[in-house]
Motif scaffolding. Sequence first.
Motif, short mmCIF file in Angstrom:
data_model
loop_
_atom_site.label_atom_id
_atom_site.label_comp_id
_atom_site.label_asym_id
_atom_site.label_seq_id
_atom_site.Cartn_x
_atom_site.Cartn_y
_atom_site.Cartn_z
N ASP A 35 27.21 20.85 14.06
CA ASP A 35 28.14 21.78 13.43
C ASP A 35 28.60 22.84 14.41
N LEU A 36 29.68 23.48 14.04
CA LEU A 36 30.23 24.59 14.80
C LEU A 36 29.84 25.86 14.08
N ASP A 37 29.09 26.72 14.76
CA ASP A 37 28.70 28.00 14.20
C ASP A 37 29.65 29.06 14.74
N ILE A 38 30.25 29.81 13.82
CA ILE A 38 31.10 30.93 14.22
C ILE A 38 30.58 32.19 13.53
N ALA A 39 30.94 33.32 14.09
CA ALA A 39 30.61 34.61 13.48
C ALA A 39 31.89 35.39 13.24
N VAL A 40 31.87 36.14 12.16
CA VAL A 40 32.95 37.06 11.82
C VAL A 40 32.30 38.37 11.37
N GLY A 41 33.05 39.43 11.45
CA GLY A 41 32.54 40.71 10.96
C GLY A 41 32.38 40.67 9.45
N VAL A 42 31.36 41.34 8.97
CA VAL A 42 31.07 41.32 7.53
C VAL A 42 32.25 41.83 6.71
N GLN A 43 33.03 42.73 7.29
CA GLN A 43 34.19 43.28 6.58
C GLN A 43 35.28 42.24 6.36
N LEU A 58 36.64 22.96 2.76
CA LEU A 58 35.89 22.92 1.50
C LEU A 58 34.57 23.65 1.64
N LEU A 59 34.33 24.61 0.76
CA LEU A 59 33.08 25.35 0.75
C LEU A 59 31.94 24.42 0.35
N GLN A 60 30.90 24.37 1.20
CA GLN A 60 29.75 23.50 0.94
C GLN A 60 28.56 24.28 0.36
N GLY A 61 28.52 25.59 0.60
CA GLY A 61 27.43 26.39 0.06
C GLY A 61 27.11 27.58 0.94
N ALA A 62 26.08 28.29 0.53
CA ALA A 62 25.64 29.49 1.25
C ALA A 62 24.61 29.14 2.30
N LEU A 63 24.58 29.94 3.38
CA LEU A 63 23.56 29.82 4.41
C LEU A 63 22.42 30.79 4.10
N SER A 64 21.22 30.41 4.41
CA SER A 64 20.07 31.27 4.14
C SER A 64 20.10 32.53 5.00
N ILE A 65 20.81 32.49 6.13
CA ILE A 65 20.85 33.63 7.05
C ILE A 65 22.01 34.57 6.77
N GLY A 66 22.78 34.29 5.74
CA GLY A 66 23.96 35.10 5.43
C GLY A 66 25.20 34.43 5.97
N GLY A 67 26.01 33.95 5.10
CA GLY A 67 27.21 33.26 5.50
C GLY A 67 27.42 32.03 4.64
N THR A 68 28.35 31.18 5.07
CA THR A 68 28.70 30.01 4.28
C THR A 68 28.91 28.79 5.18
N ARG A 69 28.77 27.62 4.59
CA ARG A 69 29.01 26.34 5.27
C ARG A 69 30.27 25.74 4.69
N TRP A 70 31.12 25.22 5.58
CA TRP A 70 32.41 24.65 5.20
C TRP A 70 32.57 23.27 5.83
N ASP A 76 34.59 18.02 10.13
CA ASP A 76 33.62 18.83 10.88
C ASP A 76 32.95 19.85 9.96
N THR A 77 31.68 20.14 10.27
CA THR A 77 30.95 21.17 9.54
C THR A 77 31.07 22.48 10.30
N ILE A 78 31.46 23.52 9.59
CA ILE A 78 31.63 24.85 10.17
C ILE A 78 30.72 25.81 9.42
N ASP A 79 29.81 26.46 10.14
CA ASP A 79 28.98 27.51 9.55
C ASP A 79 29.58 28.86 9.93
N VAL A 80 29.87 29.67 8.93
CA VAL A 80 30.44 31.00 9.14
C VAL A 80 29.33 32.02 8.92
N ILE A 81 28.91 32.66 10.00
CA ILE A 81 27.83 33.65 9.97
C ILE A 81 28.45 35.03 9.87
N GLU A 82 27.85 35.86 9.04
CA GLU A 82 28.35 37.21 8.82
C GLU A 82 27.65 38.17 9.77
N GLY A 83 28.41 38.75 10.69
CA GLY A 83 27.86 39.74 11.62
C GLY A 83 27.78 41.09 10.95
#
Length: 171
Positions: A35-43, A58-70, A76-83
């Motif tokens: 998967d591709l992990d990206i980070a964005v600002g929490v805002q 397509l939203l696949q669900g929440a990440l345990s570390i804060g963020g979402t999987r798409w 491709d699987t994209i994990d969006v991590i909240e900075g």
Amino acid sequence: MTQWPDLTPVLSPILWAVVGAAATRLYMPERFTRDLDIAVGVQDVQAVRRKLSNAGYLLQGALSIGGTRWQSPGGDTIDVIEGTDPWWAVALQAAQTNLDAQGLPILPLPYLVLMKFNASRTIDLGDITRMLGLADEAALTQVRDLFRLLAPDGLEDLESLIALGKLETGL
């Protein structure tokens, strides 16, 4: 080199950066990841969700570390991590000019090491030792300076990781 989706046209003008295993390829030999992990600002989280959804992700669900999987339209699987830490704004801005061979914005080494250090997963610690083992003295100074500022309690562990990385790489 694995080709990942460039999310710039989808997320613009929101700042984002590649952070996980795909980011490490700028600092060490590429390792396999699914998967591709990206980070964005929490805002920007709500705007990112809206933009991804509007672009057919397509939203696949929440990440345990804060963020979402798409899942991207191409599969491709994209994990969006909240900075959430205050340093993320500076790190994401710096990533915009820290591009890999594909042209993706990559979290600069000091911030990537800090992020992976804070995660403390074994795979992250392995990435840290390999990246720092290959880093030149100027890059190591930048990492140390950031730790002095943001994670002073981790300096001793950081030095151990640098030493292990140098042993591993033979440098």
